[in-house]
Every structure is written in structure tokens, then in C-alpha cells.
Design a protein around this motif. Structure first.
Motif, PDB file in Angstrom:
ATOM      1  N   ASP A 119       0.827  -1.210   0.000  1.00 24.95           N
ATOM      2  CA  ASP A 119       0.000   0.000   0.000  1.00 24.95           C
ATOM      3  C   ASP A 119       0.860   1.258   0.000  1.00 24.95           C
ATOM      4  O   ASP A 119       0.532   2.246  -0.662  1.00 24.95           O
ATOM      5  CB  ASP A 119      -0.942   0.014   1.203  1.00 24.95           C
ATOM      6  N   LEU A 120       1.951   1.225   0.735  1.00 26.22           N
ATOM      7  CA  LEU A 120       2.843   2.375   0.810  1.00 26.22           C
ATOM      8  C   LEU A 120       3.487   2.666  -0.541  1.00 26.22           C
ATOM      9  O   LEU A 120       3.516   3.817  -0.988  1.00 26.22           O
ATOM     10  CB  LEU A 120       3.909   2.114   1.879  1.00 26.22           C
ATOM     11  N   VAL A 121       3.982   1.638  -1.211  1.00 29.63           N
ATOM     12  CA  VAL A 121       4.592   1.818  -2.536  1.00 29.63           C
ATOM     13  C   VAL A 121       3.531   2.312  -3.530  1.00 29.63           C
ATOM     14  O   VAL A 121       3.797   3.232  -4.308  1.00 29.63           O
ATOM     15  CB  VAL A 121       5.250   0.512  -3.039  1.00 29.63           C
ATOM     16  N   ASP A 122       2.348   1.736  -3.484  1.00 30.21           N
ATOM     17  CA  ASP A 122       1.280   2.158  -4.394  1.00 30.21           C
ATOM     18  C   ASP A 122       0.896   3.621  -4.162  1.00 30.21           C
ATOM     19  O   ASP A 122       0.660   4.368  -5.116  1.00 30.21           O
ATOM     20  CB  ASP A 122       0.051   1.262  -4.244  1.00 30.21           C
ATOM     21  N   THR A 123       0.854   4.032  -2.907  1.00 35.48           N
ATOM     22  CA  THR A 123       0.547   5.424  -2.581  1.00 35.48           C
ATOM     23  C   THR A 123       1.597   6.359  -3.172  1.00 35.48           C
ATOM     24  O   THR A 123       1.266   7.401  -3.746  1.00 35.48           O
ATOM     25  CB  THR A 123       0.468   5.615  -1.052  1.00 35.48           C
ATOM     26  N   TYR A 124       2.863   5.960  -3.070  1.00 34.63           N
ATOM     27  CA  TYR A 124       3.943   6.758  -3.658  1.00 34.63           C
ATOM     28  C   TYR A 124       3.820   6.800  -5.182  1.00 34.63           C
ATOM     29  O   TYR A 124       3.931   7.857  -5.797  1.00 34.63           O
ATOM     30  CB  TYR A 124       5.310   6.202  -3.242  1.00 34.63           C
ATOM     31  N   LEU A 125       3.592   5.649  -5.805  1.00 35.84           N
ATOM     32  CA  LEU A 125       3.510   5.585  -7.269  1.00 35.84           C
ATOM     33  C   LEU A 125       2.328   6.377  -7.817  1.00 35.84           C
ATOM     34  O   LEU A 125       2.379   6.880  -8.940  1.00 35.84           O
ATOM     35  CB  LEU A 125       3.431   4.124  -7.734  1.00 35.84           C
ATOM     36  N   GLU A 126       1.283   6.501  -7.030  1.00 34.37           N
ATOM     37  CA  GLU A 126       0.118   7.290  -7.448  1.00 34.37           C
ATOM     38  C   GLU A 126       0.345   8.784  -7.229  1.00 34.37           C
ATOM     39  O   GLU A 126      -0.506   9.596  -7.580  1.00 34.37           O
ATOM     40  CB  GLU A 126      -1.128   6.830  -6.688  1.00 34.37           C
ATOM     41  N   GLY A 127       1.476   9.146  -6.641  1.00 35.26           N
ATOM     42  CA  GLY A 127       1.813  10.552  -6.433  1.00 35.26           C
ATOM     43  C   GLY A 127       1.121  11.188  -5.250  1.00 35.26           C
ATOM     44  O   GLY A 127       1.027  12.412  -5.166  1.00 35.26           O
ATOM     45  N   LEU A 128       0.659  10.375  -4.317  1.00 37.25           N
ATOM     46  CA  LEU A 128      -0.066  10.909  -3.161  1.00 37.25           C
ATOM     47  C   LEU A 128       0.853  11.338  -2.018  1.00 37.25           C
ATOM     48  O   LEU A 128       0.423  12.094  -1.148  1.00 37.25           O
ATOM     49  CB  LEU A 128      -1.095   9.885  -2.673  1.00 37.25           C
ATOM     50  N   ILE A 129       2.105  10.830  -2.011  1.00 37.94           N
ATOM     51  CA  ILE A 129       3.088  11.282  -1.020  1.00 37.94           C
ATOM     52  C   ILE A 129       4.413  11.522  -1.734  1.00 37.94           C
ATOM     53  O   ILE A 129       4.685  10.942  -2.786  1.00 37.94           O
ATOM     54  CB  ILE A 129       3.289  10.281   0.148  1.00 37.94           C
ATOM     55  N   SER A 130       5.240  12.378  -1.134  1.00 37.57           N
ATOM     56  CA  SER A 130       6.543  12.688  -1.728  1.00 37.57           C
ATOM     57  C   SER A 130       7.505  11.526  -1.519  1.00 37.57           C
ATOM     58  O   SER A 130       7.301  10.686  -0.639  1.00 37.57           O
ATOM     59  CB  SER A 130       7.119  13.944  -1.085  1.00 37.57           C
ATOM     60  N   TYR A 131       8.574  11.508  -2.328  1.00 38.99           N
ATOM     61  CA  TYR A 131       9.558  10.435  -2.206  1.00 38.99           C
ATOM     62  C   TYR A 131      10.216  10.468  -0.837  1.00 38.99           C
ATOM     63  O   TYR A 131      10.445   9.419  -0.239  1.00 38.99           O
ATOM     64  CB  TYR A 131      10.635  10.546  -3.300  1.00 38.99           C
ATOM     65  N   GLU A 132      10.502  11.662  -0.319  1.00 41.02           N
ATOM     66  CA  GLU A 132      11.170  11.790   0.979  1.00 41.02           C
ATOM     67  C   GLU A 132      10.329  11.197   2.098  1.00 41.02           C
ATOM     68  O   GLU A 132      10.828  10.477   2.959  1.00 41.02           O
ATOM     69  CB  GLU A 132      11.499  13.269   1.282  1.00 41.02           C
ATOM     70  N   LYS A 133       9.042  11.493   2.092  1.00 41.68           N
ATOM     71  CA  LYS A 133       8.142  10.959   3.116  1.00 41.68           C
ATOM     72  C   LYS A 133       8.004   9.443   2.960  1.00 41.68           C
ATOM     73  O   LYS A 133       8.032   8.705   3.950  1.00 41.68           O
ATOM     74  CB  LYS A 133       6.777  11.640   3.015  1.00 41.68           C
ATOM     75  N   PHE A 134       7.868   8.998   1.721  1.00 45.73           N
ATOM     76  CA  PHE A 134       7.783   7.570   1.425  1.00 45.73           C
ATOM     77  C   PHE A 134       9.041   6.853   1.906  1.00 45.73           C
ATOM     78  O   PHE A 134       8.955   5.825   2.583  1.00 45.73           O
ATOM     79  CB  PHE A 134       7.592   7.390  -0.090  1.00 45.73           C
ATOM     80  N   GLU A 135      10.194   7.406   1.569  1.00 52.24           N
ATOM     81  CA  GLU A 135      11.463   6.791   1.956  1.00 52.24           C
ATOM     82  C   GLU A 135      11.596   6.700   3.472  1.00 52.24           C
ATOM     83  O   GLU A 135      11.998   5.664   4.003  1.00 52.24           O
ATOM     84  CB  GLU A 135      12.624   7.589   1.372  1.00 52.24           C
ATOM     85  N   SER A 136      11.238   7.754   4.183  1.00 53.27           N
ATOM     86  CA  SER A 136      11.364   7.736   5.645  1.00 53.27           C
ATOM     87  C   SER A 136      10.450   6.684   6.265  1.00 53.27           C
ATOM     88  O   SER A 136      10.830   6.004   7.219  1.00 53.27           O
ATOM     89  CB  SER A 136      11.101   9.113   6.243  1.00 53.27           C
ATOM     90  N   LYS A 137       9.248   6.507   5.720  1.00 52.83           N
ATOM     91  CA  LYS A 137       8.328   5.484   6.242  1.00 52.83           C
ATOM     92  C   LYS A 137       8.864   4.080   5.987  1.00 52.83           C
ATOM     93  O   LYS A 137       8.808   3.217   6.862  1.00 52.83           O
ATOM     94  CB  LYS A 137       6.939   5.635   5.620  1.00 52.83           C
ATOM     95  N   VAL A 138       9.406   3.843   4.784  1.00 50.62           N
ATOM     96  CA  VAL A 138       9.964   2.527   4.462  1.00 50.62           C
ATOM     97  C   VAL A 138      11.165   2.233   5.357  1.00 50.62           C
ATOM     98  O   VAL A 138      11.305   1.121   5.872  1.00 50.62           O
ATOM     99  CB  VAL A 138      10.342   2.433   2.963  1.00 50.62           C
ATOM    100  N   VAL A 139      12.019   3.224   5.589  1.00 48.53           N
ATOM    101  CA  VAL A 139      13.186   3.041   6.458  1.00 48.53           C
ATOM    102  C   VAL A 139      12.742   2.681   7.869  1.00 48.53           C
ATOM    103  O   VAL A 139      13.304   1.772   8.494  1.00 48.53           O
ATOM    104  CB  VAL A 139      14.071   4.312   6.458  1.00 48.53           C
ATOM    105  N   LYS A 140      11.715   3.352   8.378  1.00 50.39           N
ATOM    106  CA  LYS A 140      11.197   3.042   9.717  1.00 50.39           C
ATOM    107  C   LYS A 140      10.690   1.599   9.789  1.00 50.39           C
ATOM    108  O   LYS A 140      10.942   0.892  10.761  1.00 50.39           O
ATOM    109  CB  LYS A 140      10.067   4.000  10.096  1.00 50.39           C
ATOM    110  N   ILE A 141       9.971   1.170   8.766  1.00 47.64           N
ATOM    111  CA  ILE A 141       9.435  -0.192   8.749  1.00 47.64           C
ATOM    112  C   ILE A 141      10.568  -1.210   8.675  1.00 47.64           C
ATOM    113  O   ILE A 141      10.559  -2.210   9.395  1.00 47.64           O
ATOM    114  CB  ILE A 141       8.436  -0.372   7.579  1.00 47.64           C
TER     115      ILE A 141
END
Length: 79
Positions: A17-39
Motif C-alpha cells: 500500500d505504501l509503494v502504491d501510494t507513492y507511485l500514485e503521487g499521493l506522497i513525496s519520495y522523501e516521506k515515502f522513503e522515511s516510512k519505508v526506512v522506519k518499517i
């Protein structure tokens, strides 16, 4: 969003879901990257065992999503 997942299915769904949200342009790469790093940091061996993603998780995410997450993981290792 939780950081720690005990169930591999829930972890896979969250990452998918997180990757799909990023690919749909709903969150920035920086925010996406920080969430993935936390996980990744919170679930260590569930996301990467010995530097490789478990087959079950990779199959659920599919190759295009795995490539994106692997790029973030590689960047983490270099930093």
C-alpha cells in the motif's frame, strides 16, 4: 501506520500500500522513503534476512515494488 508487524501478511500489505501510494503521487519520495526506512528498521529480519528479502514477502509485493524497496535498502546500507 504501525511500525512493527508480527504477521508477515500485514507487513506485506502495508509495504504494498505504501509503494502504491507513492507511485500514485499521493506522497513525496522523501516521506515515502522515511516510512519505508522506519518499517525496515522496526522489522529487521522480517523484511531483509542476510541482505535479501524473503521470497514470500517478495512474491506478495511483486517485482516492481521490490525494486523500489531494494533501492531504499541499498541507500540505507551506504549511509
Amino acid at each position: 501506520m504501525r511500525a512493527v508487524y508480527r504477521n508477515p501478511g500485514e507487513l506485506a500489505t502495508c509495504l504494498k500500500d505504501l509503494v502504491d501510494t507513492y507511485l500514485e503521487g499521493l506522497i513525496s519520495y522523501e516521506k515515502f522513503e522515511s516510512k519505508v526506512v522506519k518499517i525496515i528498521n522496526a522489522n529487521e529480519d522480517s523484511v531483509y534476512k542476510g541482505g535479501h528479502m524473503p521470497v514470500k514477502l517478495a512474491n506478495t509485493l511483486e517485482s516492481s515494488r521490490v525494486e523500489i524497496i531494494n533501492k531504499i535498502f541499498e541507500d540505507m546500507q551506504q549511509a
